[in-house]
Write a protein that holds these residues in place. Structure first.
Motif, PDB file in Angstrom:
ATOM      1  N   ASN A   5     -18.323 -62.742  -1.372  1.00 59.50           N
ATOM      2  CA  ASN A   5     -18.724 -61.367  -1.627  1.00 59.50           C
ATOM      3  C   ASN A   5     -17.485 -60.516  -1.911  1.00 59.50           C
ATOM      4  OD1 ASN A   5     -17.646 -60.307   0.931  1.00 59.50           O
ATOM      5  ND2 ASN A   5     -19.319 -61.472   1.852  1.00 59.50           N
ATOM      6  N   TRP A   6     -17.717 -59.292  -2.368  1.00 59.61           N
ATOM      7  CA  TRP A   6     -16.619 -58.411  -2.766  1.00 59.61           C
ATOM      8  C   TRP A   6     -15.867 -57.827  -1.576  1.00 59.61           C
ATOM      9  CZ3 TRP A   6     -14.950 -58.970  -7.392  1.00 59.61           C
ATOM     10  CH2 TRP A   6     -15.814 -59.222  -8.452  1.00 59.61           C
ATOM     11  N   GLU A   7     -16.464 -57.863  -0.396  1.00 59.67           N
ATOM     12  CA  GLU A   7     -15.815 -57.252   0.768  1.00 59.67           C
ATOM     13  C   GLU A   7     -14.435 -57.834   1.035  1.00 59.67           C
ATOM     14  OE1 GLU A   7     -18.556 -57.776   3.976  1.00 59.67           O
ATOM     15  OE2 GLU A   7     -19.802 -56.095   3.355  1.00 59.67           O
ATOM     16  N   HIS A   8     -14.253 -59.083   0.689  1.00 61.81           N
ATOM     17  CA  HIS A   8     -13.000 -59.772   1.012  1.00 61.81           C
ATOM     18  C   HIS A   8     -12.189 -60.153  -0.234  1.00 61.81           C
ATOM     19  CE1 HIS A   8     -14.311 -59.825   5.124  1.00 61.81           C
ATOM     20  NE2 HIS A   8     -15.478 -60.279   4.711  1.00 61.81           N
ATOM     21  N   ALA A  45       1.483 -44.273   0.478  1.00 64.40           N
ATOM     22  CA  ALA A  45       1.387 -42.975  -0.210  1.00 64.40           C
ATOM     23  C   ALA A  45       0.149 -42.194   0.233  1.00 64.40           C
ATOM     24  CB  ALA A  45       1.372 -43.173  -1.724  1.00 64.40           C
ATOM     25  N   ASP A  46      -0.897 -42.905   0.632  1.00 63.51           N
ATOM     26  CA  ASP A  46      -2.118 -42.284   1.124  1.00 63.51           C
ATOM     27  C   ASP A  46      -2.396 -42.816   2.526  1.00 63.51           C
ATOM     28  OD1 ASP A  46      -2.815 -40.798  -1.213  1.00 63.51           O
ATOM     29  OD2 ASP A  46      -3.515 -42.659  -2.134  1.00 63.51           O
ATOM     30  N   PRO A  47      -2.953 -41.978   3.382  1.00 61.78           N
ATOM     31  CA  PRO A  47      -3.253 -42.442   4.747  1.00 61.78           C
ATOM     32  C   PRO A  47      -4.479 -43.347   4.770  1.00 61.78           C
ATOM     33  CG  PRO A  47      -4.015 -40.191   4.473  1.00 61.78           C
ATOM     34  CD  PRO A  47      -3.287 -40.567   3.195  1.00 61.78           C
ATOM     35  N   GLY A  48      -4.504 -44.227   5.753  1.00 61.54           N
ATOM     36  CA  GLY A  48      -5.677 -45.061   5.987  1.00 61.54           C
ATOM     37  C   GLY A  48      -5.955 -46.064   4.898  1.00 61.54           C
ATOM     38  N   GLY A  49      -7.103 -46.692   5.043  1.00 62.34           N
ATOM     39  CA  GLY A  49      -7.524 -47.664   4.048  1.00 62.34           C
ATOM     40  C   GLY A  49      -7.470 -49.076   4.573  1.00 62.34           C
ATOM     41  N   SER A  50      -8.593 -49.736   4.508  1.00 60.72           N
ATOM     42  CA  SER A  50      -8.708 -51.111   4.957  1.00 60.72           C
ATOM     43  C   SER A  50      -8.707 -52.036   3.745  1.00 60.72           C
ATOM     44  CB  SER A  50     -10.022 -51.285   5.728  1.00 60.72           C
ATOM     45  OG  SER A  50     -10.256 -52.643   6.025  1.00 60.72           O
ATOM     46  N   VAL A  51      -8.227 -53.240   3.930  1.00 62.30           N
ATOM     47  CA  VAL A  51      -8.325 -54.218   2.850  1.00 62.30           C
ATOM     48  C   VAL A  51      -9.764 -54.654   2.650  1.00 62.30           C
ATOM     49  CG1 VAL A  51      -5.961 -55.078   3.028  1.00 62.30           C
ATOM     50  CG2 VAL A  51      -7.763 -56.165   4.360  1.00 62.30           C
ATOM     51  N   ARG A  52     -10.561 -54.579   3.694  1.00 65.31           N
ATOM     52  CA  ARG A  52     -11.983 -54.921   3.582  1.00 65.31           C
ATOM     53  C   ARG A  52     -12.677 -53.829   2.779  1.00 65.31           C
ATOM     54  NH1 ARG A  52     -16.414 -53.294   6.070  1.00 65.31           N
ATOM     55  NH2 ARG A  52     -18.205 -54.665   6.025  1.00 65.31           N
ATOM     56  N   PRO A  59     -16.231 -50.201  -8.281  1.00 67.12           N
ATOM     57  CA  PRO A  59     -15.190 -51.073  -8.844  1.00 67.12           C
ATOM     58  C   PRO A  59     -13.773 -50.561  -8.575  1.00 67.12           C
ATOM     59  CG  PRO A  59     -16.892 -50.645 -10.480  1.00 67.12           C
ATOM     60  CD  PRO A  59     -17.183 -49.754  -9.308  1.00 67.12           C
ATOM     61  N   ASN A  60     -13.600 -49.235  -8.518  1.00 73.17           N
ATOM     62  CA  ASN A  60     -12.265 -48.701  -8.229  1.00 73.17           C
ATOM     63  C   ASN A  60     -11.810 -49.076  -6.830  1.00 73.17           C
ATOM     64  OD1 ASN A  60     -11.924 -47.468 -10.752  1.00 73.17           O
ATOM     65  ND2 ASN A  60     -13.022 -45.647 -10.072  1.00 73.17           N
ATOM     66  N   ARG A  61     -12.742 -49.143  -5.898  1.00 77.14           N
ATOM     67  CA  ARG A  61     -12.384 -49.549  -4.540  1.00 77.14           C
ATOM     68  C   ARG A  61     -12.193 -51.054  -4.465  1.00 77.14           C
ATOM     69  NH1 ARG A  61     -10.441 -51.653  -1.462  1.00 77.14           N
ATOM     70  NH2 ARG A  61     -10.629 -51.676   0.778  1.00 77.14           N
ATOM     71  N   ILE A  62     -13.064 -51.800  -5.120  1.00 81.33           N
ATOM     72  CA  ILE A  62     -12.948 -53.262  -5.101  1.00 81.33           C
ATOM     73  C   ILE A  62     -11.581 -53.688  -5.625  1.00 81.33           C
ATOM     74  CG2 ILE A  62     -13.805 -55.412  -6.124  1.00 81.33           C
ATOM     75  CD1 ILE A  62     -16.617 -54.069  -6.148  1.00 81.33           C
ATOM     76  N   PHE A  63     -11.163 -53.109  -6.747  1.00 83.37           N
ATOM     77  CA  PHE A  63      -9.913 -53.507  -7.390  1.00 83.37           C
ATOM     78  C   PHE A  63      -8.802 -52.481  -7.167  1.00 83.37           C
ATOM     79  CE2 PHE A  63     -13.339 -55.645  -9.713  1.00 83.37           C
ATOM     80  CZ  PHE A  63     -12.970 -56.956  -9.458  1.00 83.37           C
ATOM     81  N   SER A  64      -8.799 -51.875  -5.981  1.00 84.10           N
ATOM     82  CA  SER A  64      -7.759 -50.917  -5.625  1.00 84.10           C
ATOM     83  C   SER A  64      -6.405 -51.621  -5.574  1.00 84.10           C
ATOM     84  CB  SER A  64      -8.063 -50.298  -4.260  1.00 84.10           C
ATOM     85  OG  SER A  64      -6.944 -49.610  -3.757  1.00 84.10           O
ATOM     86  N   GLN A  65      -5.491 -51.185  -6.422  1.00 82.65           N
ATOM     87  CA  GLN A  65      -4.156 -51.794  -6.422  1.00 82.65           C
ATOM     88  C   GLN A  65      -3.489 -51.603  -5.068  1.00 82.65           C
ATOM     89  OE1 GLN A  65      -1.102 -50.115  -9.029  1.00 82.65           O
ATOM     90  NE2 GLN A  65      -0.540 -52.209  -9.572  1.00 82.65           N
ATOM     91  N   ARG A  66      -3.662 -50.440  -4.489  1.00 87.77           N
ATOM     92  CA  ARG A  66      -3.029 -50.105  -3.205  1.00 87.77           C
ATOM     93  C   ARG A  66      -3.555 -50.976  -2.074  1.00 87.77           C
ATOM     94  NH1 ARG A  66      -3.410 -46.518   1.363  1.00 87.77           N
ATOM     95  NH2 ARG A  66      -5.538 -45.891   0.908  1.00 87.77           N
TER      96      ARG A  66
END
Length: 111
Positions: A5-8, A45-52, A59-66
């Motif tokens: 799945n896309w979560e990982h 550069a931005d606070p927070g954010g999980s790899v999951r 799609p922007n979140r799925i393929f987030s470069q950061r």
């Protein structure tokens, strides 16, 4: 390896980014620190954010470069540093050998 799945997706993209970093470490050692620091700067550069991925419809979140690429790579880099190359690389080889025959949900805890 394909995630179930896309979560990982971070495992796919994080591993690819990390392998590129390893190439740079070996081929251009003088540039490795600059390369990794640029990624760290992008991650922080931005606070927070999980790899999951919590929004698999974005799609922007799925393929987030950061997050999926850089942070995923740095999670692997930290794991590699904690375990040592002597343990990390055989572990990755074992993980891929066990998971390559079918899509996986990509949980390290399943190893």
């Amino acid at each position: 390896m394909t995630c179930g799945n896309w979560e990982h997706i971070w495992l796919n993209e994080g591993f690819a980014t990390h392998m590129a970093s390893i190439y740079i470490e070996n081929k251009f050692p003088a540039n490795a620190t600059v390369y990794r620091n640029a990624q760290i700067n992008a991650i922080t550069a931005d606070p927070g954010g999980s790899v999951r991925v919590d929004d698999v419809n974005n799609p922007n979140r799925i393929f987030s470069q950061r997050l999926s690429y850089y942070k995923g790579s740095h999670l692997l880099y930290m794991l590699r540093w904690i375990l040592s190359d002597a343990v990390f690389f055989p572990g990755v080889k074992n993980y891929l050998h066990r998971k390559i025959v079918r899509p996986t949900s990509c949980h390290f805890r399943d190893c």
